[in-house]
Design a protein around this motif. Structure first.
Motif, mmCIF file in Angstrom:
data_model
loop_
_atom_site.group_PDB
_atom_site.id
_atom_site.type_symbol
_atom_site.label_atom_id
_atom_site.label_comp_id
_atom_site.label_asym_id
_atom_site.label_seq_id
_atom_site.Cartn_x
_atom_site.Cartn_y
_atom_site.Cartn_z
ATOM 1 N N GLU A 1 1.046 0.547 -4.450
ATOM 2 C CA GLU A 1 0.088 0.007 -3.439
ATOM 3 C C GLU A 1 -0.089 -1.919 -3.480
ATOM 4 O O GLU A 1 -0.033 -2.553 -2.637
ATOM 5 C CB GLU A 1 -1.115 0.519 -3.504
ATOM 6 C CG GLU A 1 -2.112 0.110 -2.423
ATOM 7 C CD GLU A 1 -1.530 0.183 -0.843
ATOM 8 O OE1 GLU A 1 -2.062 -0.673 -0.276
ATOM 9 O OE2 GLU A 1 -0.921 0.964 -0.610
ATOM 10 N N ARG B 1 2.354 -3.746 -4.869
ATOM 11 C CA ARG B 1 3.305 -4.271 -4.234
ATOM 12 C C ARG B 1 3.059 -4.657 -2.846
ATOM 13 O O ARG B 1 3.565 -5.683 -2.128
ATOM 14 C CB ARG B 1 4.521 -3.716 -4.691
ATOM 15 C CG ARG B 1 5.046 -4.012 -6.391
ATOM 16 C CD ARG B 1 6.297 -3.510 -6.249
ATOM 17 N NE ARG B 1 6.724 -2.051 -6.380
ATOM 18 C CZ ARG B 1 6.346 -1.339 -7.295
ATOM 19 N NH1 ARG B 1 5.828 -1.572 -8.420
ATOM 20 N NH2 ARG B 1 6.603 0.062 -7.360
ATOM 21 N N ARG B 2 2.851 -3.471 -2.011
ATOM 22 C CA ARG B 2 2.675 -3.615 -0.574
ATOM 23 C C ARG B 2 1.841 -4.872 -0.279
ATOM 24 O O ARG B 2 1.959 -5.475 0.675
ATOM 25 C CB ARG B 2 2.210 -2.178 -0.281
ATOM 26 C CG ARG B 2 3.390 -1.252 -0.178
ATOM 27 C CD ARG B 2 2.889 0.018 0.688
ATOM 28 N NE ARG B 2 3.900 1.168 0.202
ATOM 29 C CZ ARG B 2 3.293 2.273 -0.520
ATOM 30 N NH1 ARG B 2 2.404 2.301 -1.136
ATOM 31 N NH2 ARG B 2 4.185 3.064 -0.741
ATOM 32 N N ARG B 3 0.706 -4.788 -1.032
ATOM 33 C CA ARG B 3 -0.571 -5.616 -0.650
ATOM 34 C C ARG B 3 0.256 -6.893 -0.852
ATOM 35 O O ARG B 3 -0.078 -8.057 -0.010
ATOM 36 C CB ARG B 3 -1.663 -5.468 -1.542
ATOM 37 C CG ARG B 3 -2.981 -6.324 -0.979
ATOM 38 C CD ARG B 3 -4.276 -5.924 -1.758
ATOM 39 N NE ARG B 3 -3.980 -6.277 -3.414
ATOM 40 C CZ ARG B 3 -4.040 -5.351 -4.247
ATOM 41 N NH1 ARG B 3 -4.163 -3.965 -3.927
ATOM 42 N NH2 ARG B 3 -3.869 -5.481 -5.496
ATOM 43 N N ARG B 4 0.756 -7.279 -1.993
ATOM 44 C CA ARG B 4 1.317 -8.643 -2.152
ATOM 45 C C ARG B 4 2.295 -8.894 -1.238
ATOM 46 O O ARG B 4 2.375 -10.112 -0.627
ATOM 47 C CB ARG B 4 1.812 -8.608 -3.810
ATOM 48 C CG ARG B 4 1.067 -8.791 -4.653
ATOM 49 C CD ARG B 4 1.550 -9.212 -6.060
ATOM 50 N NE ARG B 4 2.680 -8.162 -6.460
ATOM 51 C CZ ARG B 4 2.396 -7.149 -7.156
ATOM 52 N NH1 ARG B 4 1.299 -6.968 -7.729
ATOM 53 N NH2 ARG B 4 3.762 -6.416 -7.559
ATOM 54 N N ALA B 5 3.099 -8.152 -0.847
ATOM 55 C CA ALA B 5 4.182 -8.499 0.312
ATOM 56 C C ALA B 5 3.557 -8.809 1.541
ATOM 57 O O ALA B 5 4.005 -9.377 2.487
ATOM 58 C CB ALA B 5 5.110 -7.083 0.477
ATOM 59 N N ARG B 6 2.349 -8.256 1.736
ATOM 60 C CA ARG B 6 1.720 -8.442 3.041
ATOM 61 C C ARG B 6 0.935 -9.898 3.077
ATOM 62 O O ARG B 6 0.310 -10.141 3.903
ATOM 63 C CB ARG B 6 0.618 -7.287 3.489
ATOM 64 C CG ARG B 6 1.203 -6.168 4.088
ATOM 65 C CD ARG B 6 -0.146 -5.300 4.553
ATOM 66 N NE ARG B 6 -1.049 -4.747 3.420
ATOM 67 C CZ ARG B 6 -1.151 -3.814 2.792
ATOM 68 N NH1 ARG B 6 -0.384 -2.892 2.841
ATOM 69 N NH2 ARG B 6 -1.998 -3.780 1.808
ATOM 70 N N GLY B 7 0.793 -10.239 1.879
ATOM 71 C CA GLY B 7 0.175 -11.499 1.588
ATOM 72 C C GLY B 7 -1.499 -11.286 1.329
ATOM 73 O O GLY B 7 -2.062 -12.306 1.079
ATOM 74 N N GLY B 8 -1.599 -10.083 0.866
ATOM 75 C CA GLY B 8 -2.993 -9.878 0.516
ATOM 76 C C GLY B 8 -3.355 -10.087 -0.773
ATOM 77 O O GLY B 8 -4.501 -9.687 -1.349
ATOM 78 N N ASP B 9 -2.487 -10.898 -1.737
ATOM 79 C CA ASP B 9 -2.709 -10.817 -3.169
ATOM 80 C C ASP B 9 -4.248 -10.188 -3.553
ATOM 81 O O ASP B 9 -4.489 -9.848 -4.526
ATOM 82 C CB ASP B 9 -2.759 -12.414 -3.542
ATOM 83 C CG ASP B 9 -1.698 -12.669 -4.442
ATOM 84 O OD1 ASP B 9 -0.862 -12.020 -4.885
ATOM 85 O OD2 ASP B 9 -1.468 -13.962 -4.583
#
Length: 85
Positions: free
Chosen positions: A75, A77-85
């Motif tokens: 999760e 990694r998914r958040r970082r990929a969406r740009g939600g650091d």
């Protein structure tokens, strides 16, 4: 033989150096260490590799008591990929 048992948090660490008889297991080391917070661990490792309680230890081994993950790595990694650091 000498072994070390470690339980770490981000801000502190409990550590015990033990002298155990040859043939001692991971479970023997954890019991002998008697760390107050050992109930918080969900798994054990020897030098970073998952270990079973019946695994026989060798001189110089480090037993690590692993805590539950605070966040799901997938999760994150998914958040970082969406740009939600």
């Amino acid at each position: 033989m000498r072994v070390e048992v470690v339980l770490a948090w981000p801000e502190r660490c409990l550590r015990r150096e033990l002298v155990l008889p040859e043939g001692s297991t991971v479970a023997d080391a954890v019991a002998a260490a008697a760390l107050d917070a050992a109930g918080e661990s969900v798994a054990m490792a020897v030098h970073g590799v998952l270990a079973r309680p019946q695994q026989v230890l060798h001189d110089g081994d480090r037993v690590e008591l692993l805590r539950p993950l605070l966040a799901d790595p997938k999760e994150n990694r998914r958040r970082r990929a969406r740009g939600g650091d």
